[in-house]
Design an enzyme around this catalytic site. Structure first.
Site, PDB file in Angstrom:
ATOM      1  CG  ASP A   1     -38.593 -48.511 -14.030  1.00  0.00           C
ATOM      2  OD1 ASP A   1     -39.479 -48.653 -14.757  1.00  0.00           O
ATOM      3  OD2 ASP A   1     -37.870 -47.496 -13.771  1.00  0.00           O
TER       4      ASP A   1
ATOM      5  CE  LYS B   1     -40.510 -45.300 -13.239  1.00  0.00           C
ATOM      6  NZ  LYS B   1     -39.118 -44.993 -13.912  1.00  0.00           N
TER       7      LYS B   1
ATOM      8  CG  ASP C   1     -33.459 -47.095 -11.059  1.00  0.00           C
ATOM      9  OD1 ASP C   1     -33.277 -47.997 -11.893  1.00  0.00           O
ATOM     10  OD2 ASP C   1     -34.223 -46.224 -11.247  1.00  0.00           O
TER      11      ASP C   1
ATOM     12  CB  SER D   1     -35.395 -40.766  -7.535  1.00  0.00           C
ATOM     13  OG  SER D   1     -34.485 -41.450  -8.420  1.00  0.00           O
TER      14      SER D   1
ATOM     15  CE  LYS E   1     -35.062 -44.837  -8.435  1.00  0.00           C
ATOM     16  NZ  LYS E   1     -36.448 -45.277  -9.151  1.00  0.00           N
TER      17      LYS E   1
ATOM     18  CD  GLU F   1     -36.519 -48.826  -9.894  1.00  0.00           C
ATOM     19  OE1 GLU F   1     -36.489 -48.125  -8.830  1.00  0.00           O
ATOM     20  OE2 GLU F   1     -36.945 -48.019 -10.873  1.00  0.00           O
TER      21      GLU F   1
ATOM     22  N   GLY G   1     -41.776 -43.120 -10.468  1.00  0.00           N
ATOM     23  CA  GLY G   1     -42.026 -41.618 -11.038  1.00  0.00           C
ATOM     24  C   GLY G   1     -41.347 -41.190 -12.586  1.00  0.00           C
TER      25      GLY G   1
ATOM     26  CE  LYS H   1     -32.699 -42.766 -11.392  1.00  0.00           C
ATOM     27  NZ  LYS H   1     -33.443 -43.646 -11.960  1.00  0.00           N
TER      28      LYS H   1
HETATM   29  O1  OSB Z   1     -35.849 -45.249 -13.560  1.00  0.00           O
HETATM   30  O2  OSB Z   1     -37.339 -44.674 -11.966  1.00  0.00           O
HETATM   31  C1  OSB Z   1     -36.536 -44.306 -12.834  1.00  0.00           C
HETATM   32  C2  OSB Z   1     -36.799 -40.638 -13.523  1.00  0.00           C
HETATM   33  C3  OSB Z   1     -37.016 -40.466 -15.074  1.00  0.00           C
HETATM   34  C4  OSB Z   1     -36.968 -41.669 -15.735  1.00  0.00           C
HETATM   35  C5  OSB Z   1     -36.678 -43.029 -15.028  1.00  0.00           C
HETATM   36  C6  OSB Z   1     -36.487 -42.968 -13.591  1.00  0.00           C
HETATM   37  C7  OSB Z   1     -36.630 -41.728 -13.079  1.00  0.00           C
HETATM   38  C8  OSB Z   1     -36.634 -41.580 -11.463  1.00  0.00           C
HETATM   39  C9  OSB Z   1     -37.225 -40.494 -10.817  1.00  0.00           C
HETATM   40  O3  OSB Z   1     -35.932 -42.634 -10.670  1.00  0.00           O
HETATM   41  C10 OSB Z   1     -38.629 -40.693 -10.276  1.00  0.00           C
HETATM   42  C11 OSB Z   1     -39.279 -39.338  -9.912  1.00  0.00           C
HETATM   43  O4  OSB Z   1     -38.948 -38.905  -8.818  1.00  0.00           O
HETATM   44  O5  OSB Z   1     -40.251 -39.083 -10.654  1.00  0.00           O
HETATM   45 MG    MG Z   2     -36.175 -46.889 -12.502  1.00  0.00          MG
END
Ligand code: OSB
Ligand code: MG
Length: 369
Positions: free
Chosen positions: A238, A262, A188, A135, A161, A213, A290, A163
């Site tokens: 999510d 998650k 995301d 991510s 992924k 996402e 994650g 952001k």
């Molecule tokens: O929205 O998936 C998410 C990290 C912290 C809070 C929310 C998210 C995320 C990530 C990172 O996208 C995922 C990871 O590598 O742990």
């Molecule tokens: Mg997310």
């Protein structure tokens, strides 16, 4: 079994680089680490809350208070004969699911270590390796983004992924897609858009994304169903899916075509496994998200991702994508083919590096019967 003692600590473990989403920035893992003791064995769990209430309502301070004042005393009170009972034990507690999950994970680990069974085995996992991606946070500009993605692709990650947020969505996605036409790519938004952006978001359909996402509000299901009808790209929820009931509502309303599970967000592995089964029944693929966990929380995610309907790569990168040094002596490493190995040792299989964990601990309490 009677849980004899519970150690709770709050830690701060800096990331190798800050992680920026559509709405906030994280500089370090600020989780709670839970250690349960019973019958001469120990179980470890991580409640991966962020520093502030930006992903959900929880923070390190709220989780710390919940853990000491309610969750630890509730778990010490009475017997525990199976890890699945922890979810029911905490049912009276409203919300605070990430805090709850730290105890639930620790119970699974404890039972696994006592019974000599790996967590993957206990959960019904069917894979020895799980496919993973990375991510990538919001970057200052497109050049930096391409450099960061190139680093991960060279390291062996096959799924990325991005952001996204208004002003950082179409262009970065187009740039990455043009540079790597075959890359498994998804985005995301962490709840930053509204239905007014439907037409704009439909432009993402041009980039062959696996999914989009959580574009809309963190607690929405209805508007996502409306938006899904206007997009070719599958919506993946999510934030909105905080329980098996929420998953059922989203599936019934066709608010998404994919679910990010998650285990921390839904209170633990018991609820996560239930959502996995419901999605499988509905023919909806899931993948494991994650929360920038240490090796302790990562191990629970990897075990969960070994279940059969986890058919898309998870946000479960290798330890070195997050930390210079992990709190476990056997950190997760990326295999060729963009996979992580599922531990086979009893429980989560991780070996906690207690001296290093102590060095990143801000505060620690012990609650006993
Ligand atoms: O929205 O998936 C998410 C990290 C912290 C809070 C929310 C998210 C995320 C990530 C990172 O996208 C995922 C990871 O590598 O742990
Ligand atoms: Mg997310």
């Amino acid at each position: 079994m009677k849980i004899e003692q519970i150690e709770i600590r709050r830690i701060e473990l800096p990331f190798v680089a800050p992680f920026e989403t559509s709405g906030w920035r994280e500089y370090a893992n600020h989780s709670l680490i839970v250690r349960l003791s019973a019958e001469g064995a120990e179980g470890w769990g991580e409640a991966p809350v962020g520093m502030g209430p930006w992903y959900n309502e929880e923070t390190q301070s709220t989780a710390w208070a919940m853990a000491r004042e309610y969750l630890a005393p509730m778990l010490l009170d009475g017997e525990l004969s199976r890890p699945e009972e922890v979810d029911a034990r905490f049912e009276r507690v409203r919300g605070n699911r990430i805090a709850r999950s730290g105890f639930e994970f620790a119970a699974w680990d404890l039972f696994g270590r006592l019974e000599g069974r790996s967590l993957s085995q206990m959960l019904g996992g069917t894979r020895e390796r799980v496919e993973v991606g990375v991510s990538v946070g919001v970057q200052p500009d497109i050049d930096s983004l391409l450099r960061v993605v190139a680093g991960y692709v060279e390291a062996g990650y096959r799924r990325v992924k991005l952001k996204i947020k208004p002003g950082w969505d179409l262009e970065p996605t187009r740039a990455v897609r043009e540079a790597w036409p075959g890359l498994l790519l998804q985005v995301d938004a962490n709840s930053i858009y509204s239905l007014d952006h439907a037409e704009h978001l439909a432009r993402l359909d041009a980039f062959g994304l696996l999914l989009i996402e959580q574009p809309l509000a963190h607690d929405d299901i209805i508007d996502h169903a409306k938006l899904q009808r206007r997009l070719m790209t599958p919506i993946c929820l999510d934030e909105s899916i905080v329980s098996p009931d929420h998953a059922r509502w989203a599936l019934e309303l066709k608010a998404c075509r994919v679910i990010n599970i998650k285990p921390s967000r839904v209170g633990g592995l018991t609820a996560a496994r239930r959502i996995h089964a419901m999605a499988a029944e509905a023919g909806v693929p899931v993948w494991c998200g994650g929360m920038l966990e240490t090796g302790i929380g990562r191990a629970a995610n990897v075990a969960l991702a070994s279940l059969p309907n986890f058919s898309l790569p998870g946000d479960i990168s290798a330890s070195d994508r997050y930390f210079q040094r992990d709190v476990v002596a056997n950190p997760f490493m990326l295999n060729p083919e963009s996979t992580l190995s599922v531990p086979t040792a009893p429980g989560t299989g991780v070996v906690v590096d207690e001296a290093f964990l102590d060095s990143v601990t801000l505060e620690k309490v012990i609650v006993a019967r």
